[in-house]
Design a protein around this motif. Structure first.
Motif: not given
Length: 105
Positions: A80-92
């Motif tokens: 669960d990584i919800s609400h962690c302010r992850i950027t699009a690059a980070g999600m990649t």
């Protein structure tokens, strides 16, 4: 979770005989540097199946890269990584770790 605590958690997760199925470190104000420490430990852990990280600030690509490497080497089945302010690059980065994971991919 300050840097000293994160380093201690990394060492604990790296311990070969550690048996923990669920790690919930949500809502711990883990920032990128501390998260990177914890995720290095995750690479060496074979018992964690559920990893809960929600509501932390994992918004630097370096922390997401460490998480990706940790996921690809671990036995995590649920994250669960919800609400962690992850950027699009980070999600990649994280998506790549999920794809390489034996349990998540």
């Amino acid at each position: 979770l300050d840097s000293l605590s994160a380093s201690a958690l990394k060492d604990l997760l790296s311990y070969p005989n550690l048996s923990i199925a669920r790690l919930d470190i949500s809502w711990n104000q883990i920032r990128d540097a501390g998260a990177s420490e914890v995720f290095v430990g995750l690479q060496y852990n074979t018992s964690i199946r559920t990893l809960l990280l929600s509501w932390n600030s994992l918004n630097l690509d370096s922390a997401c890269q460490q998480l990706s490497e940790g996921l690809s080497a671990s036995q995590v089945e649920e994250i669960d990584i919800s609400h962690c302010r992850i950027t699009a690059a980070g999600m990649t980065h994280i998506a790549e770790g999920v794809r390489q994971s034996a349990r998540l991919g």
